[in-house]
Design a protein around this motif. Sequence first.
Motif, PDB file in Angstrom:
ATOM      1  N   GLU A  93       0.829  -1.205   0.000  1.00  0.00           N
ATOM      2  CA  GLU A  93       0.000   0.000   0.000  1.00  0.00           C
ATOM      3  C   GLU A  93       0.867   1.259   0.000  1.00  0.00           C
ATOM      4  O   GLU A  93       0.562   2.233  -0.697  1.00  0.00           O
ATOM      5  CB  GLU A  93      -0.926  -0.006   1.213  1.00  0.00           C
ATOM      6  CG  GLU A  93      -2.029  -1.060   1.138  1.00  0.00           C
ATOM      7  CD  GLU A  93      -2.890  -1.088   2.382  1.00  0.00           C
ATOM      8  OE1 GLU A  93      -2.562  -0.346   3.341  1.00  0.00           O
ATOM      9  OE2 GLU A  93      -3.886  -1.827   2.403  1.00  0.00           O
ATOM     10  N   ALA A  94       1.951   1.223   0.780  1.00  0.00           N
ATOM     11  CA  ALA A  94       2.852   2.369   0.828  1.00  0.00           C
ATOM     12  C   ALA A  94       3.528   2.590  -0.524  1.00  0.00           C
ATOM     13  O   ALA A  94       3.694   3.724  -0.980  1.00  0.00           O
ATOM     14  CB  ALA A  94       3.903   2.164   1.919  1.00  0.00           C
ATOM     15  N   ALA A  96       2.306   1.658  -3.468  1.00  0.00           N
ATOM     16  CA  ALA A  96       1.300   2.139  -4.410  1.00  0.00           C
ATOM     17  C   ALA A  96       1.029   3.634  -4.196  1.00  0.00           C
ATOM     18  O   ALA A  96       0.878   4.395  -5.162  1.00  0.00           O
ATOM     19  CB  ALA A  96       0.006   1.343  -4.245  1.00  0.00           C
ATOM     20  N   GLU A  97       0.983   4.035  -2.930  1.00  0.00           N
ATOM     21  CA  GLU A  97       0.764   5.454  -2.621  1.00  0.00           C
ATOM     22  C   GLU A  97       1.934   6.300  -3.107  1.00  0.00           C
ATOM     23  O   GLU A  97       1.751   7.405  -3.645  1.00  0.00           O
ATOM     24  CB  GLU A  97       0.567   5.625  -1.116  1.00  0.00           C
ATOM     25  CG  GLU A  97       0.342   7.065  -0.669  1.00  0.00           C
ATOM     26  CD  GLU A  97      -0.942   7.666  -1.206  1.00  0.00           C
ATOM     27  OE1 GLU A  97      -1.078   8.913  -1.112  1.00  0.00           O
ATOM     28  OE2 GLU A  97      -1.802   6.925  -1.698  1.00  0.00           O
ATOM     29  N   ALA A  98       3.154   5.781  -2.924  1.00  0.00           N
ATOM     30  CA  ALA A  98       4.340   6.503  -3.384  1.00  0.00           C
ATOM     31  C   ALA A  98       4.335   6.634  -4.906  1.00  0.00           C
ATOM     32  O   ALA A  98       4.693   7.682  -5.452  1.00  0.00           O
ATOM     33  CB  ALA A  98       5.603   5.784  -2.927  1.00  0.00           C
ATOM     34  N   ARG A 100       1.665   6.632  -6.788  1.00  0.00           N
ATOM     35  CA  ARG A 100       0.602   7.575  -7.161  1.00  0.00           C
ATOM     36  C   ARG A 100       1.077   9.010  -7.009  1.00  0.00           C
ATOM     37  O   ARG A 100       0.870   9.847  -7.902  1.00  0.00           O
ATOM     38  CB  ARG A 100      -0.639   7.333  -6.288  1.00  0.00           C
ATOM     39  CG  ARG A 100      -1.845   8.168  -6.689  1.00  0.00           C
ATOM     40  CD  ARG A 100      -2.973   8.012  -5.700  1.00  0.00           C
ATOM     41  NE  ARG A 100      -2.627   8.551  -4.394  1.00  0.00           N
ATOM     42  CZ  ARG A 100      -2.638   9.837  -4.085  1.00  0.00           C
ATOM     43  NH1 ARG A 100      -2.986  10.740  -5.007  1.00  0.00           N
ATOM     44  NH2 ARG A 100      -2.319  10.250  -2.886  1.00  0.00           N
ATOM     45  N   LYS A 101       1.727   9.297  -5.882  1.00  0.00           N
ATOM     46  CA  LYS A 101       2.224  10.654  -5.650  1.00  0.00           C
ATOM     47  C   LYS A 101       3.336  11.023  -6.623  1.00  0.00           C
ATOM     48  O   LYS A 101       3.507  12.192  -6.982  1.00  0.00           O
ATOM     49  CB  LYS A 101       2.721  10.772  -4.208  1.00  0.00           C
ATOM     50  CG  LYS A 101       1.616  10.739  -3.173  1.00  0.00           C
ATOM     51  CD  LYS A 101       2.170  10.942  -1.772  1.00  0.00           C
ATOM     52  CE  LYS A 101       1.044  10.974  -0.748  1.00  0.00           C
ATOM     53  NZ  LYS A 101       1.556  11.181   0.630  1.00  0.00           N
ATOM     54  N   GLU A 104       1.818  12.626  -9.630  1.00  0.00           N
ATOM     55  CA  GLU A 104       0.835  13.686  -9.435  1.00  0.00           C
ATOM     56  C   GLU A 104       1.182  14.917 -10.260  1.00  0.00           C
ATOM     57  O   GLU A 104       0.297  15.604 -10.760  1.00  0.00           O
ATOM     58  CB  GLU A 104       0.752  14.060  -7.952  1.00  0.00           C
ATOM     59  CG  GLU A 104      -0.051  13.082  -7.115  1.00  0.00           C
ATOM     60  CD  GLU A 104      -0.180  13.535  -5.671  1.00  0.00           C
ATOM     61  OE1 GLU A 104       0.557  14.477  -5.284  1.00  0.00           O
ATOM     62  OE2 GLU A 104      -0.995  12.968  -4.930  1.00  0.00           O
TER      63      GLU A 104
END
Length: 212
Positions: A93-94, A96-98, A100-101, A104
């Motif tokens: 999850e971390a 995937a979040e990284a 995504r950011k 951005e």
Amino acid sequence: MFSNFSIEGAEVRNASPEHEIDDSWVVTEQYPVSGFILQEDTPVAITVAPSEETKRHWAYMEEQHEIDLAAEKAAEAKKKAEAKAAREEAKAEAKAEAERKKYEDEWVIRYILESDAPIDLATYTTMVGGSTSQTQDSSATKNNLVKTLKYPAGAFSGTYKVWSFGVDGMAGPYASTITCRIEVNGKIVEEQTSTGPYSSAMCNDGGYDINF
């Protein structure tokens, strides 16, 4: 001493020293043997051992102990597996979040061609923000080609934004296969494979965002 093998002054020898003697034990040996008239100061020794019932009880308790140990080990293994799975899930999850950011503010497009022999011709066509560009590579010296483009994320959102990505590869005379691939922000959005000399693999992807 004990009701079932009590001989006053006798030396009691334990036939199972790993266990504590209790009233369930029985006499297995006696010296001197019973039936003789002994002088007052004659030493007497008896050997005691657990009864069959006591042995069965010990065996049962040992079996239960092994069952309990196995259950504890299984529970501990399950706990460790669940903890590991939770850590891996959190890590994923971390990540995937990284990712995504990471995209951005900027989109990253990668055109990829792969073959088992030098690629004769590669054509890259890109249309972003109303502007179209096309480039070619006819060096025919590499089996694998990668072209990376970067654009501001704003170019793909807003009032009537349209984009398209395309890569076309032609295999060389000694090739048996060629594959094209398009990656957008680290994800494969298109992939095609062709076989045979001079075969072509074509990949295209695109999208739009309309906001009035």
